[in-house]
Design a protein around this motif. Structure first.
Motif, short mmCIF file in Angstrom:
data_model
loop_
_atom_site.label_atom_id
_atom_site.label_comp_id
_atom_site.label_asym_id
_atom_site.label_seq_id
_atom_site.Cartn_x
_atom_site.Cartn_y
_atom_site.Cartn_z
N HIS A 1 8.15 7.78 8.66
CA HIS A 1 8.54 8.03 7.28
C HIS A 1 9.99 8.22 7.67
O HIS A 1 10.48 9.17 8.18
N ASN B 1 9.75 4.06 3.57
CA ASN B 1 9.13 4.01 4.95
C ASN B 1 9.85 3.69 6.32
O ASN B 1 10.49 2.88 5.80
N ARG C 1 1.00 -1.51 -0.48
CA ARG C 1 0.36 -0.08 0.00
C ARG C 1 0.74 0.97 0.00
O ARG C 1 1.23 1.41 -1.31
N ASP C 2 1.56 1.56 1.04
CA ASP C 2 2.62 2.89 0.99
C ASP C 2 3.86 2.37 -0.29
O ASP C 2 3.90 3.03 -0.23
N HIS D 1 3.93 4.70 12.94
CA HIS D 1 3.96 4.69 11.21
C HIS D 1 5.11 5.48 10.60
O HIS D 1 4.17 6.78 11.00
ZN LIG Z 1 3.01 6.43 4.81
#
Ligand SMILES: [Zn+2]
Length: 531
Positions: free
Chosen positions: A207, A241, A14-15, A205
């Motif tokens: 980055h 990520n 997804r990301d 989460h």
């Molecule tokens: Zn993200």
């Protein structure tokens, strides 16, 4: 002592799919999902159903796996009811075990981007969590821009996470969406949040925009979160990520974490980590990062001669973890800076132990130095080094001869009036008493040569069907007065093993030919092909 469970949430599909230059097909997604499941992550976030046809079809049917398959999507739109929001309805129909909603948690974004009120945003979170729970799904809430939001308005950011938790979401995930947070800020903010919501319901989460996504993740774990989100090889938008391939071994191998926490990744899966990481690069048609922590080709490399002799006595004293634990290996560079001890250690590793006083050792060392002086790079080309060493010290079986090859490149105008360039190669190979002549067309002269060379190797053909070229690098060197070309070719086979070969010549085709030949001979030798 019982250890606390930490949960791994992978968002490569997804990301990670937001990465510049990455375009997963449905087949790619299924392959990667299976790989993640084998690795032992707890959640596989596979996409955003409704956002594109591939993700929609991914979630159109059940995809049985051990991990909890998670669909990503938005909370209900402001001013609509949950039942009356087509996006939310589609998301709830996805064949997924869990739903991960994303919602704004920075008051500024609520007002300016969402153009709604703070209360309506909270109501949207509450209604969406409730609707997904009613459908029997496990629910997660990604709190977008949480750290920036918290710095601007801590009460509101916290209220967003809290309303999800109170409505029964399994996890409220604190997202550093623009990747600008620093570890000490993350640690402090997470500690604050954990006073309001239990840490075993909070995720991180991160980055990588300040190259601290992994550090931020660990800061959050230390402060109390018990779910980690990340991707394989740190794939993801902009700078990526948090890299699970770096996080997992740290959790498993560093006592600070391994004594306190357990994760779903077994020791056996950990020992295949380098392979998982390289398999993803292969699928993306990218060269693996040689300097990647734990799994990179250079992660356990030593160059200096003085270290090499000590390393042979006690290898563990020079590595921060045992490379085999993550499926990597220790490597001692054979380069013009190298001494005898490096060479001895490397020969030992390839299963060719030689006495220190063996005169052949000096010959090999001289040969390596001479060849490196004209442009060969053996520290980058392990397979070519092994062939050179075996040729000088023992013997490499003589499998076949290339009696002649011919490569041509033709540029012409095709029927549509476009200028095209066509490359063709013809190769004459002698295997025993048989002569094979093969021709192939390729998208370039080296590609054509490679295809022709591997088209028919007679009785050896079955040994090279799994051989694949995964990377091709060319460098022009100024050795002495003339420029020469160095070609490095990386190959892989059906067992997942990778090796690199080198060729050097004033002519790029010739240099490529040498590297291709080394790769094929290495593969035959490795597969135990009979002479
Ligand atoms: Zn993200």
């Amino acid at each position: 002592m019982t250890r606390e469970r930490l949960y791994l949430f992978d968002t490569t599909l997804r990301d990670g799919a937001q990465t510049n230059g990455v375009d997963f097909t449905l087949a790619d997604k299924l392959t990667i999902a299976r790989m993640l499941d084998e690795l032992g992550v707890d959640y596989v976030e596979a996409g955003y159903p409704g956002a594109n046809p591939i993700d929609t079809s991914f979630f159109a049917e059940k995809r049985p796996m051990r991990a909890r398959l998670t669909a990503f999507g938005m909370t209900r739109r402001p001013g609509r009811s949950a039942a009356n929001d087509p996006g939310l309805t589609a998301l709830l129909q996805a064949q997924a075990d869990a739903i991960c909603f994303v919602a704004k948690s920075w008051d500024y974004h609520v007002r300016v981007a969402l153009e709604t009120t703070e209360e309506e945003n909270l109501a949207s979170i509450r209604d969406s969590v409730r609707a997904a729970k009613a459908k029997g799904r496990e629910v997660l809430l990604d709190c977008e821009h949480f750290f920036d939001g918290y710095k601007a308005n801590p009460q509101y950011a916290l209220a967003c996470a809290k309303v999800a938790y109170e409505e029964g979401a399994r996890w409220a995930v604190l997202c550093d969406t623009n990747g600008g947070a620093l570890p000490h800020e993350v640690e402090q903010i997470v500690a604050d949040v954990c006073r309001a919501i239990p840490g075993d319901h909070i995720g991180i989460h991160a980055h990588n925009d300040t190259e601290q996504a992994v550090a931020n993740t660990f800061a959050a774990v230390r402060a109390g979160v018990r779910q980690i989100q990340g991707t394989l090889n740190g794939l993801g938008e902009r700078c990526g990520n948090a890299n699970l391939v770096s996080i997992i071994p740290t959790l498993k191998l560093k006592p600070e974490y391994s004594q306190r926490f357990e994760i779903g990744v077994s020791d056996e899966a950990l020992a295949r980590l380098a392979r998982f990481s390289h398999a993803l690069d292969d699928l993306l048609n990218r060269a693996a990062d040689r300097h990647a922590p734990y799994v990179g080709e250079s992660a356990f490399v030593t160059k200096a001669g003085i270290h090499a002799s000590a390393m042979m006595k006690d290898p563990a004293a020079y590595d921060h973890v045992a490379p085999e634990r993550v499926g990597n290996r220790r490597k001692i560079l054979v380069s013009d800076q190298a001494g005898r001890s490096n060479l001895l250690a490397e020969l030992d590793r390839i299963g060719f132990p030689v006495e220190k006083t063996d005169p052949r050792l000096s010959r090999l060392l001289d040969e390596v130095k001479e060849r490196e002086a004209i442009g060969y790079a053996y520290e980058a080309a392990d397979a070519s080094f092994e062939l050179l060493a075996r040729r000088l010290l023992g013997k490499v079986p003589h499998y076949f001869d290339v009696e002649k090859f011919d490569v041509n490149v033709e540029q012409r105008i095709n029927a549509k009036g476009e200028q095209v360039s066509v490359s063709q190669a013809v190769v004459k190979v002698k295997v025993g008493d048989d002569i094979m002549i093969s021709a192939a067309e390729g998208n370039g002269p080296v590609n054509a040569l490679d295809l022709a060379l591997r088209k028919d190797l007679g009785k050896y053909q079955s040994y090279i069907t799994g051989l694949e070229l995964t990377d091709y690098r060319v460098r022009i060197l100024n050795a002495g007065t003339e420029a020469v070309t160095r070609v490095l070719i990386e190959s892989a086979d059906e067992s997942g093993e990778h090796w690199t070969t080198v060729g050097v010549s004033a002519n790029i085709i010739d240099a490529s030919f040498q590297a291709l030949m080394d790769s094929i001979v290495y593969k035959l030798m490795k597969s135990g092909a009979p002479v």
